[in-house]
Design an enzyme around this catalytic site. Structure first.
Site, PDB file in Angstrom:
ATOM      1  N   SER A  67       0.827  -1.214   0.000  1.00 11.04           N
ATOM      2  CA  SER A  67       0.000   0.000   0.000  1.00 11.04           C
ATOM      3  C   SER A  67       0.866   1.271   0.000  1.00 11.04           C
ATOM      4  CB  SER A  67      -0.934  -0.021   1.216  1.00 11.04           C
ATOM      5  OG  SER A  67      -0.204  -0.318   2.380  1.00 11.04           O
ATOM      6  N   ASN A  79      -0.590   7.462   1.261  1.00  9.97           N
ATOM      7  CA  ASN A  79      -1.627   8.487   1.415  1.00  9.97           C
ATOM      8  C   ASN A  79      -2.938   7.998   2.048  1.00  9.97           C
ATOM      9  OD1 ASN A  79      -2.304   7.070  -0.896  1.00  9.97           O
ATOM     10  ND2 ASN A  79      -3.129   8.854  -1.934  1.00  9.97           N
ATOM     11  N   LYS A 115       2.764  -5.428   3.207  1.00 11.30           N
ATOM     12  CA  LYS A 115       3.920  -4.524   3.236  1.00 11.30           C
ATOM     13  C   LYS A 115       3.375  -3.095   3.143  1.00 11.30           C
ATOM     14  CE  LYS A 115       7.597  -2.158   1.766  1.00 11.30           C
ATOM     15  NZ  LYS A 115       7.121  -0.876   2.359  1.00 11.30           N
ATOM     16  N   ASP A 171      11.745  -6.047  -3.922  1.00 14.78           N
ATOM     17  CA  ASP A 171      11.988  -7.005  -5.009  1.00 14.78           C
ATOM     18  C   ASP A 171      11.983  -8.428  -4.475  1.00 14.78           C
ATOM     19  OD1 ASP A 171      12.232  -4.848  -6.611  1.00 14.78           O
ATOM     20  OD2 ASP A 171      14.354  -5.106  -7.091  1.00 14.78           O
ATOM     21  N   GLU A 193      -2.916  -0.374  -8.944  1.00 15.61           N
ATOM     22  CA  GLU A 193      -3.628   0.923  -8.951  1.00 15.61           C
ATOM     23  C   GLU A 193      -2.556   1.985  -8.831  1.00 15.61           C
ATOM     24  OE1 GLU A 193      -6.635   1.143  -9.738  1.00 15.61           O
ATOM     25  OE2 GLU A 193      -7.577  -0.747  -9.150  1.00 15.61           O
ATOM     26  N   ARG A 223      -3.698  12.748  -3.600  1.00 12.97           N
ATOM     27  CA  ARG A 223      -4.647  11.659  -3.876  1.00 12.97           C
ATOM     28  C   ARG A 223      -4.501  11.280  -5.342  1.00 12.97           C
ATOM     29  NH1 ARG A 223      -9.168  14.194  -4.159  1.00 12.97           N
ATOM     30  NH2 ARG A 223     -10.467  12.328  -4.182  1.00 12.97           N
ATOM     31  N   CYS A 224      -4.547   9.983  -5.597  1.00 12.94           N
ATOM     32  CA  CYS A 224      -4.415   9.574  -6.999  1.00 12.94           C
ATOM     33  C   CYS A 224      -5.563  10.141  -7.811  1.00 12.94           C
ATOM     34  CB  CYS A 224      -4.361   8.060  -7.116  1.00 12.94           C
ATOM     35  SG  CYS A 224      -5.818   7.241  -6.490  1.00 12.94           S
ATOM     36  N   THR A 225      -6.719  10.324  -7.174  1.00  8.11           N
ATOM     37  CA  THR A 225      -7.906  10.813  -7.883  1.00  8.11           C
ATOM     38  C   THR A 225      -8.064  12.337  -7.790  1.00  8.11           C
ATOM     39  OG1 THR A 225      -9.122  10.304  -5.881  1.00  8.11           O
ATOM     40  CG2 THR A 225      -9.294   8.704  -7.657  1.00  8.11           C
TER      41      THR A 225
HETATM   42  N1  LIG Z   1      -4.602   4.468  -8.357  1.00  6.66           N
HETATM   43  C1  LIG Z   1      -4.679   4.390  -7.039  1.00  6.66           C
HETATM   44  O1  LIG Z   1      -5.545   3.725  -6.475  1.00  6.66           O
HETATM   45  C2  LIG Z   1      -3.717   5.126  -6.177  1.00  6.66           C
HETATM   46  C3  LIG Z   1      -2.476   5.519  -6.623  1.00  6.66           C
HETATM   47  N2  LIG Z   1      -1.614   6.146  -5.795  1.00  6.66           N
HETATM   48  C4  LIG Z   1      -0.341   6.620  -6.338  1.00  6.66           C
HETATM   49  O2  LIG Z   1       0.694   6.353  -5.403  1.00  6.66           O
HETATM   50  C5  LIG Z   1       1.685   7.363  -5.468  1.00  6.66           C
HETATM   51  C6  LIG Z   1       1.975   7.884  -4.078  1.00  6.66           C
HETATM   52  O3  LIG Z   1       2.224   6.853  -3.179  1.00  6.66           O
HETATM   53  P1  LIG Z   1       3.703   6.425  -2.754  1.00  6.66           P
HETATM   54  O4  LIG Z   1       3.593   5.713  -1.457  1.00  6.66           O
HETATM   55  O5  LIG Z   1       4.611   7.590  -2.848  1.00  6.66           O
HETATM   56  O6  LIG Z   1       4.075   5.391  -3.923  1.00  6.66           O
HETATM   57  P2  LIG Z   1       5.383   4.469  -4.074  1.00  6.66           P
HETATM   58  O7  LIG Z   1       5.276   3.833  -5.405  1.00  6.66           O
HETATM   59  O8  LIG Z   1       6.604   5.221  -3.759  1.00  6.66           O
HETATM   60  O9  LIG Z   1       5.226   3.366  -2.908  1.00  6.66           O
HETATM   61  C7  LIG Z   1       4.120   2.518  -2.850  1.00  6.66           C
HETATM   62  C8  LIG Z   1       4.485   1.262  -2.100  1.00  6.66           C
HETATM   63  O10 LIG Z   1       5.437   0.508  -2.852  1.00  6.66           O
HETATM   64  C9  LIG Z   1       6.534   0.162  -2.010  1.00  6.66           C
HETATM   65  N3  LIG Z   1       7.724  -0.071  -2.834  1.00  6.66           N
HETATM   66  C10 LIG Z   1       8.725   0.765  -3.168  1.00  6.66           C
HETATM   67  N4  LIG Z   1       9.642   0.141  -3.948  1.00  6.66           N
HETATM   68  C11 LIG Z   1       9.202  -1.122  -4.103  1.00  6.66           C
HETATM   69  C12 LIG Z   1       9.708  -2.268  -4.800  1.00  6.66           C
HETATM   70  N5  LIG Z   1      10.843  -2.244  -5.480  1.00  6.66           N
HETATM   71  N6  LIG Z   1       8.994  -3.407  -4.749  1.00  6.66           N
HETATM   72  C13 LIG Z   1       7.838  -3.477  -4.060  1.00  6.66           C
HETATM   73  N7  LIG Z   1       7.317  -2.434  -3.377  1.00  6.66           N
HETATM   74  C14 LIG Z   1       7.987  -1.272  -3.400  1.00  6.66           C
HETATM   75  C15 LIG Z   1       6.625   1.337  -1.069  1.00  6.66           C
HETATM   76  O11 LIG Z   1       7.420   1.024   0.050  1.00  6.66           O
HETATM   77  P3  LIG Z   1       8.279   2.183   0.773  1.00  6.66           P
HETATM   78  O12 LIG Z   1       7.286   3.138   1.329  1.00  6.66           O
HETATM   79  O13 LIG Z   1       9.026   1.429   1.790  1.00  6.66           O
HETATM   80  O14 LIG Z   1       9.154   2.792  -0.272  1.00  6.66           O
HETATM   81  C16 LIG Z   1       5.150   1.526  -0.749  1.00  6.66           C
HETATM   82  O15 LIG Z   1       4.720   0.554   0.163  1.00  6.66           O
HETATM   83  C17 LIG Z   1       1.122   8.398  -6.413  1.00  6.66           C
HETATM   84  O16 LIG Z   1       1.682   8.241  -7.689  1.00  6.66           O
HETATM   85  C18 LIG Z   1      -0.361   8.086  -6.456  1.00  6.66           C
HETATM   86  O17 LIG Z   1      -1.005   8.526  -7.615  1.00  6.66           O
HETATM   87  C19 LIG Z   1      -1.910   6.390  -4.500  1.00  6.66           C
HETATM   88  C20 LIG Z   1      -3.122   6.011  -4.010  1.00  6.66           C
HETATM   89  C21 LIG Z   1      -4.136   5.400  -4.811  1.00  6.66           C
HETATM   90  O1  LIG Z   2      -5.161   7.042  -2.792  1.00  4.57           O
HETATM   91  C1  LIG Z   2      -5.995   7.636  -3.450  1.00  4.57           C
HETATM   92  O2  LIG Z   2      -5.788   8.728  -3.879  1.00  4.57           O
HETATM   93  C2  LIG Z   2      -7.302   6.957  -3.454  1.00  4.57           C
HETATM   94  O3  LIG Z   2      -7.298   5.698  -3.978  1.00  4.57           O
HETATM   95  C3  LIG Z   2      -8.384   7.816  -3.916  1.00  4.57           C
HETATM   96  O4  LIG Z   2      -9.342   7.723  -2.951  1.00  4.57           O
HETATM   97  P1  LIG Z   2     -10.381   8.902  -2.761  1.00  4.57           P
HETATM   98  O5  LIG Z   2     -10.858   9.258  -4.122  1.00  4.57           O
HETATM   99  O6  LIG Z   2     -11.425   8.296  -1.904  1.00  4.57           O
HETATM  100  O7  LIG Z   2      -9.632  10.009  -2.115  1.00  4.57           O
END
Ligand SMILES: NC(=O)C1=CN([C@@H]2O[C@H](COP(=O)(O)OP(=O)(O)OC[C@H]3O[C@@H](n4cnc5c(N)ncnc54)[C@H](OP(=O)(O)O)[C@@H]3O)[C@@H](O)[C@H]2O)C=CC1
Ligand SMILES: O=C(O)[C@H](O)COP(=O)(O)O
Length: 483
Positions: free
Chosen positions: A159, A162, A185, A223, A258, A291-293
């Site tokens: 996850s 955010n 994780k 990884d 996602e 937020r992704c959205t």
């Molecule tokens: N479409 C959707 O539903 C959503 C999309 N997002 C997107 O997420 C992003 C923001 O979140 P953010 O947490 O910064 O995203 P990241 O991609 O940086 O991290 C997401 C998760 O992946 C883990 N991770 C990092 N490197 C690896 C790897 N090599 N293998 C497996 N897992 C790994 C991270 O761990 P660690 O924290 O330890 O680095 C974290 O748990 C934005 O781009 C947003 O748009 C966010 C919410 C909803």
């Molecule tokens: O992480 C995100 O941004 C969410 O998946 C979007 O959720 P929300 O639209 O309920 O904020």
């Protein structure tokens, strides 16, 4: 369970049903993005500990899957009750750890409780089907196919920061209800919230080993988890960059990804501009746009652009900016690096001739909500996901031009269309290449019983309660050859 040194708590990981300090003797300090202090340390879990956890999940999974749906549901319903009890503490942890304002952090916990309960109900009501073979040439009525849904095995749930509780539970709950073991994780920034949520789950008496919580930097342990032969499915939410990397590393297992977005708000000439402005402001700036959205670009008909920009400016200048504890809408970003990135996008746009309507002030990682007008396609902000409180306005001459620019993006999560003409709305909805189109509303994932998906660089597969259960189970066909 937790150990305290110099007033800083070291949180154990939850490995094969035991709360343990890692044998690595290495911890990761979790810094609050706005209190500027260390909130606690989490374990850097080792590869052998990952192996043990996955083996334990595999072993526990058969017994878990043999329980009735009702029995599995009882654990999850109890989890929901435990989260109710811990609501204030978990909301405070979310606020401290990822800087979400308290009201929204509390809503996140409430939404999670609702999601868990709904997941139990949904799973209870899902069922398989049967089919006779006589519908196909050469088949016969004597062939009776029974199609059941069975678990996949061990699901790896990863996850983002955010929604550290909600986006974790939206993977864990369906995985467990479908009869799987889970390796969870959490995002490192969000790991303490994840730990508190799993402490509540552990209190239900959940069978040992069925779920483990692995903390550690994704760059170090990610990884290893992804490529592990004991993992049978990955449900990932996070950035497109990490998602792409993960899809290249994983080996022939189902993936639900996602990822990021660049959701456009397409504003037609006939739109109700007050409703439009209200939705765009909420969509773009809640939780500082992390937020992704979030609405990440506005494609507005030139003929109403001046009016819309004036309304947006007025609304932005009344947004509360500051501390999450004061329930501010615009709060400090997750770290300084993210603020530098957003600042770079603003600077690039201004250098290339965008008009600054309001904002572009910054104190460390707290950025004022910023509105940029006359953004053109040669500016990075037209295409890149900022994950911060900046909104670009791109003026267009026609609906066709808006759709063309919307579709030129690599991303395809959601899009909003603002118009009072339902025929036009449906025409645009049909033409935009995204997972979901919102007519006269802002992009959003919820309600959580809706399918949630992105296309192109925004993802693969579908979440939402029903679809998550489907994606974490598979069909199994048994054919009875009747006499
Ligand atoms: N479409 C959707 O539903 C959503 C999309 N997002 C997107 O997420 C992003 C923001 O979140 P953010 O947490 O910064 O995203 P990241 O991609 O940086 O991290 C997401 C998760 O992946 C883990 N991770 C990092 N490197 C690896 C790897 N090599 N293998 C497996 N897992 C790994 C991270 O761990 P660690 O924290 O330890 O680095 C974290 O748990 C934005 O781009 C947003 O748009 C966010 C919410 C909803
Ligand atoms: O992480 C995100 O941004 C969410 O998946 C979007 O959720 P929300 O639209 O309920 O904020």
């Amino acid at each position: 369970m937790d150990s305290v040194k110099n007033d800083v708590v070291s949180y154990p990981a939850y490995l094969a049903g035991q709360w343990q300090m890692s044998s690595s003797h290495e911890t990761i300090a979790i810094q609050s993005p706005w209190q500027h202090k260390v909130l606690g340390n989490v374990q850097a879990v080792t590869q052998p500990e990952v192996d043990q956890s996955i083996q334990a999940a595999k072993k526990a999974q058969h017994k878990w899957a043999a329980l009735s749906l009702g029995e599995r549901g009882q654990y999850l319903n109890q989890w929901a009750r435990e989260l109710e009890k811990d609501k204030a503490e978990i909301a405070t942890t979310i606020m401290d750890e990822v800087g979400k304002n308290y009201a929204d952090a509390e809503k996140e916990v409430t939404r999670t409780i609702d999601l868990i309960r709904y997941t139990v109900q949904e799973a209870l009501h899902m069922h398989g089907e049967s089919v006779r073979g006589d519908g196909f040439p050469g088949g016969s009525k004597e062939k009776l196919g029974i199609i059941e849904r069975v678990p996949l095995g061990v699901v790896l749930a990863i996850s983002p920061f955010n929604y550290p509780v909600n986006l974790s539970a939206s993977k864990i709950a369906p995985a467990l209800m479908a009869g799987n073991g889970v390796i969870f994780k959490p995002a490192t920034q969000g790991a303490i919230s994840g730990i508190k949520m799993i402490q509540a789950l552990d209190r239900t008496g959940l069978p040992k080993g069925i779920l483990s919580l692995i903390t550690g930097h994704g760059s170090q342990i990610g990884d290893y988890l992804t490529e592990h032969p004991g993992i049978n499915m990955i449900s990932f939410t996070g950035s497109t960059q990490t998602g792409k990397h993960l899809s290249q590393k994983s080996i022939m297992i189902p993936l639900v990804l996602e990822l990021g977005g660049k959701d456009p708000a397409i504003v037609c000439q006939d739109a109700d501009l007050d409703l439009t402005a209200k939705n765009i402001i909420g969509g773009a700036f809640a939780y500082s746009g992390q937020r992704c959205t979030a609405v990440k670009r506005v494609l507005v008909d030139d003929r109403v652009a001046d009016q819309l920009v004036a309304k947006l400016k007025q609304a932005i200048e009344t947004l509360s900016v500051g501390s999450p504890a004061d329930n501010s809408t615009v709060v400090p970003l997750i770290d300084d690096k993210s603020a530098d990135f957003v600042q770079g996008l603003i600077d690039d746009a201004l250098d290339k001739g965008a008009t600054l309507v309001t904002g572009n002030r910054r104190k460390e990682n707290l950025m004022a909500p910023t509105l940029l007008d006359n953004v053109t396609q040669n500016m990075d902000i037209a295409w890149v996901e900022p994950f911060g409180p900046v909104l670009p306005i791109i003026r267009v001459h026609s609906v066709d031009e808006a759709v063309k620019i919307a579709n030129k993006s690599n991303f395809g999560l959601q899009a909003s269309v603002f118009t009072q003409d339902i025929d036009k709305a449906l025409e645009i909805a049909g033409a935009v290449e995204v997972g979901t189109v919102q007519v006269n509303g802002r992009p959003q994932r919820g309600p959580d019983n809706f399918p949630f998906l992105g296309v192109k660089a925004s993802g693969m597969g579908t979440q939402g309660v029903h679809n998550s259960i489907l994606s974490m189970s598979r069909e199994k066909l048994t054919v009875i050859n009747l006499k």
